[in-house]
Design a protein around this motif. Structure first.
Motif, PDB file in Angstrom:
ATOM      1  N   VAL A  50       0.830  -1.205   0.000  1.00 46.96           N
ATOM      2  CA  VAL A  50       0.000   0.000   0.000  1.00 46.96           C
ATOM      3  C   VAL A  50       0.864   1.255   0.000  1.00 46.96           C
ATOM      4  O   VAL A  50       0.591   2.234  -0.701  1.00 46.96           O
ATOM      5  CB  VAL A  50      -0.963  -0.014   1.204  1.00 46.96           C
ATOM      6  N   SER A  51       1.947   1.233   0.790  1.00 50.07           N
ATOM      7  CA  SER A  51       2.838   2.387   0.833  1.00 50.07           C
ATOM      8  C   SER A  51       3.478   2.646  -0.528  1.00 50.07           C
ATOM      9  O   SER A  51       3.568   3.789  -0.979  1.00 50.07           O
ATOM     10  CB  SER A  51       3.912   2.161   1.897  1.00 50.07           C
ATOM     11  N   ILE A  52       3.888   1.569  -1.194  1.00 53.26           N
ATOM     12  CA  ILE A  52       4.506   1.735  -2.512  1.00 53.26           C
ATOM     13  C   ILE A  52       3.500   2.270  -3.521  1.00 53.26           C
ATOM     14  O   ILE A  52       3.793   3.159  -4.316  1.00 53.26           O
ATOM     15  CB  ILE A  52       5.099   0.392  -2.976  1.00 53.26           C
ATOM     16  N   LEU A  53       2.282   1.745  -3.476  1.00 55.60           N
ATOM     17  CA  LEU A  53       1.255   2.215  -4.404  1.00 55.60           C
ATOM     18  C   LEU A  53       0.910   3.682  -4.174  1.00 55.60           C
ATOM     19  O   LEU A  53       0.690   4.451  -5.110  1.00 55.60           O
ATOM     20  CB  LEU A  53       0.004   1.352  -4.280  1.00 55.60           C
ATOM     21  N   GLN A  54       0.845   4.100  -2.891  1.00 50.86           N
ATOM     22  CA  GLN A  54       0.561   5.496  -2.595  1.00 50.86           C
ATOM     23  C   GLN A  54       1.670   6.410  -3.098  1.00 50.86           C
ATOM     24  O   GLN A  54       1.423   7.509  -3.597  1.00 50.86           O
ATOM     25  CB  GLN A  54       0.353   5.680  -1.086  1.00 50.86           C
ATOM     26  N   ARG A  55       2.903   5.966  -2.972  1.00 45.10           N
ATOM     27  CA  ARG A  55       4.004   6.782  -3.481  1.00 45.10           C
ATOM     28  C   ARG A  55       3.971   6.882  -4.999  1.00 45.10           C
ATOM     29  O   ARG A  55       4.351   7.903  -5.569  1.00 45.10           O
ATOM     30  CB  ARG A  55       5.336   6.188  -3.038  1.00 45.10           C
ATOM     31  N   LEU A  56       3.545   5.797  -5.652  1.00 49.86           N
ATOM     32  CA  LEU A  56       3.490   5.827  -7.107  1.00 49.86           C
ATOM     33  C   LEU A  56       2.343   6.690  -7.610  1.00 49.86           C
ATOM     34  O   LEU A  56       2.487   7.459  -8.563  1.00 49.86           O
ATOM     35  CB  LEU A  56       3.343   4.399  -7.660  1.00 49.86           C
ATOM     36  N   THR A  57       1.200   6.575  -6.990  1.00 48.98           N
ATOM     37  CA  THR A  57       0.033   7.324  -7.465  1.00 48.98           C
ATOM     38  C   THR A  57      -0.038   8.737  -6.898  1.00 48.98           C
ATOM     39  O   THR A  57      -0.612   9.634  -7.517  1.00 48.98           O
ATOM     40  CB  THR A  57      -1.248   6.575  -7.080  1.00 48.98           C
TER      41      THR A  57
END
Length: 648
Positions: free
Chosen positions: A112-119
């Motif tokens: 989730v943290s990685i996805l939030q940083r990407l989006t």
């Protein structure tokens, strides 16, 4: 016509109906056939031990009983150890489940943290969308009532114990039957073999004996080596997991050794179970990575060291057939069918190999190529796949010299193409396309770097030089003339290759030029177009030592005979070789009918041998002019000309 159609249909309907009946019988009689098959395979596995005991002068019955006792004690110990390991592993499952949930939760947070940083569009902490459902009107949320159902514990327990007891009795009964069958199979194996041969009929005694020996050799070797490899793999897994710290290491070793009997799929399942457990027993990464590395190393050693060393050769079943057979036997007999898939498929393959009516089993299941190399090349060109045909030729050239590839692959393929063209089985555009592909492949083969001069070629030059030097000494010629004589004999022999009639003949002439071109031989070819004019003048203009006429059957043989007649009329003293390709079966009769004092050969190796004999043939005297000496070199003794196997 109708009778032929009916005969063809019955030819296929009868085997198909027989297969359907056999499959149905295997399915409905599996309760009887599975114990028989397991007993037969265990007998194959234990027979070498029994034979070893009998060779030590132990009687048959004690040897059989001792072998059976040893085998089933080992199997029983493995089953007991696996059951004990499972009972120790079950109480630890709740703790392992919490570790898995914790690891998955941590992984979820990271994802989730990685996805939030990407989006970069994740919701804020105080956003209403992240809060739980709120009560809008101030009333409490409605609670759903839980329903309670009363179940009789006594009835459930009795039903459960009844099912377990019935299953246990069935398993124990099957094991007992298998033990008894194994004992009787090993004790009466010669008698059972003789009865089976008698059932097949005394007229088929040789065929049945050969079939049984083949099946016995393949199946026994496969089962013995597979058991040894799997047992070694299981021991390595158990010991490795014990030192890594994975619980129930003995259980996973037994599971790994057992599942490897299942082709292709078994090793993956055997590795997945302990690797999954290694993730569950800890939140770190050291133990999982060590477990994965252990299986990778053991698989590499098993596949690249032990299997080639112990198997020697495979069972003869193709990889695709093994996978399809595994699915078939699993559908037919369940999990037991997976374990028995490969041995049963090997038996079916052996039956198809030795019984002509069932030969389609060998075609479907076997690993040997169904086409000869020449047919594979021609079929790929016929299908318009020039790239695959070229790859096949390159593969052959890596394993064989150019001469063998031409004689066994390309030359026969050209003959097949020419026969189909003469029989009007090819359209002209397809024929031209195939001929163009052949020409390109021959050109690519000619562009390859030639290997270094072989020892026998060096010996040819040495023999020729010694012969010339010796003749010069005997004739009284001084030492100054001896080197010139040796130099003259070692000079390149001029060879001209003529096509008889067709473009295929021209291609074979190009191939022959590549084969004959050496430091001591100068070879060249003539195109069809250049022979279309005044043939007599063209032949007279050739100042060659040897003329090779290349002909591809069936049409060009007659044209080759006429061409040899014209050559002999124009050049009565020239060495003449008629290359009638792919006529080895009738070479003697063809030679008698051909005439014109020509040496008839059927392969390029024979043509090369004729040229080698010319190079090593000694001249009569060194005092003759060069033209006469060259003619003497070009025409060795008559017996050597008529027999290509005579060595000078």
């Amino acid at each position: 016509m109708a009778n032929n159609t009916t005969t063809t249909e019955s030819h296929w309907i009868l085997p198909l109906a027989s297969i359907v009946v056999v499959v149905a019988a295997l399915h409905f009689a599996k309760a009887l056939l599975i114990p028989l098959t397991l007993a037969a395979l265990l007998s194959f596995l234990l027979s070498p031990v029994c034979d070893w005991l009998e060779q030590r002068r132990l009687a048959r019955i004690p040897a059989v009983l001792g072998t059976a006792l040893l085998g089933f004690v080992i199997l029983g110990f493995g089953a007991w150890a696996a059951t004990r390991q499972v009972s120790q592993l079950v109480p630890m499952i709740p703790e392992y489940s919490r570790n898995v949930e914790q690891r998955l939760g941590q992984l979820n947070v990271n994802v989730v943290s990685i996805l939030q940083r990407l989006t970069r569009s994740g919701p804020e902490p105080d956003d209403d969308r992240t809060q739980p459902d709120r009560v809008v009107d101030g009333s409490e949320p409605e609670k759903q009532s839980d329903s309670v159902q009363v179940v009789s514990a006594l009835a459930g327990s009795l039903e459960s114990y009844s099912g377990m007891f019935g299953t246990l009795l069935e398993i124990l009964g099957t094991i007992g039957i298998i033990i008894v069958l194994v004992i009787f199979f090993m004790a009466r194996r010669e008698d059972l073999r003789d009865r089976f041969i008698h059932l097949m009929g005394e007229n088929n005694l040789t065929l049945t004996t050969r079939m049984l020996e083949d099946a016995n050799t393949r199946v026994r070797r496969y089962i013995s080596m597979l058991f040894l490899i799997n047992a070694t793999f299981g021991i390595g897994v158990g010991v490795g997991l014990f030192f890594i710290g994975v619980p129930s290491a003995l259980l996973w070793g037994i599971v790994a050794a057992t599942l490897r009997f299942v082709p292709y799929i078994g090793p993956w399942v055997a590795a997945a179970l302990p690797i999954g457990l290694s993730f569950a027993i800890t939140t770190g990464w050291t133990i999982p990575l060590l477990t994965i590395g252990l299986f990778v190393v053991l698989e590499l050693l098993s596949n690249n060291v032990m299997e080639p060393l112990l198997y020697g050769r495979n069972t003869g079943v193709s990889a695709v057939a093994v996978l399809v057979a595994a699915l078939f036997w699993m559908w037919l007999w369940g999990p037991i069918g997976l374990l028995l898939a490969t041995p049963l498929t090997v038996c079916v393959l052996v039956v198809g190999k030795h019984i002509p009516r069932l030969s389609f089993f060998e075609t479907l299941l076997g690993s040997d190529p169904v086409f000869e190399p020449k047919t594979r090349i021609y079929q790929r060109l016929l299908a318009g796949d020039q790239a695959e045909a070229e790859e096949l030729v390159k593969g052959f050239l890596k394993r064989q010299p150019l001469l063998e590839v031409y004689d066994s692959v390309l030359l026969p393929a050209i003959v097949i193409n020419e026969k189909h063209w003469q029989l009007e089985e090819l359209f002209e555009d397809r024929y031209r396309c195939i001929m163009r592909c052949f020409r390109e492949m021959i050109g690519d083969c000619g562009d390859r770097p030639r290997p270094p001069l072989a020892n026998e070629d060096a010996n040819v030059i040495a023999v020729a030089t010694d012969a010339a030097t010796g003749e010069a000494a005997e004739s009284g010629v001084g030492n100054d003339n001896a080197p010139r004589a040796a130099e003259h004999v070692a000079s390149p022999l001029d060879v001209v290759c003529l096509p008889a009639h067709t473009e295929s003949d021209e291609l074979t002439a190009l191939m022959l030029v590549q084969v004959l071109t050496t430091p001591e031989t100068s070879a060249r070819s003539v195109s069809i177009e250049s022979l279309a004019g005044d043939l007599a003048e063209r032949i007279a203009a050739e100042k060659a030592d040897v003329i090779c006429v290349c002909a591809t059957p069936p049409v060009s043989v007659m044209h080759a005979r006429n061409l040899c007649k014209q050559i002999r009329d124009q050049l009565p003293h020239v060495k003449l070789i008629a290359c009638l390709w792919d006529t080895s079966d009738a070479l003697d009769a063809t030679t008698e009918r051909f005439g014109h004092d020509a040496v008839v050969v059927a392969t390029m190796a024979e043509a090369q041998e004729q040229i080698r004999q010319l190079i090593t043939a000694p001249s009569a005297t060194t005092e003759q002019p060069a033209e006469i000496k060259r003619d003497r070199i070009a025409r060795p003794p008559a017996d050597a000309l008529r027999d290509p196997l005579v060595s000078v």
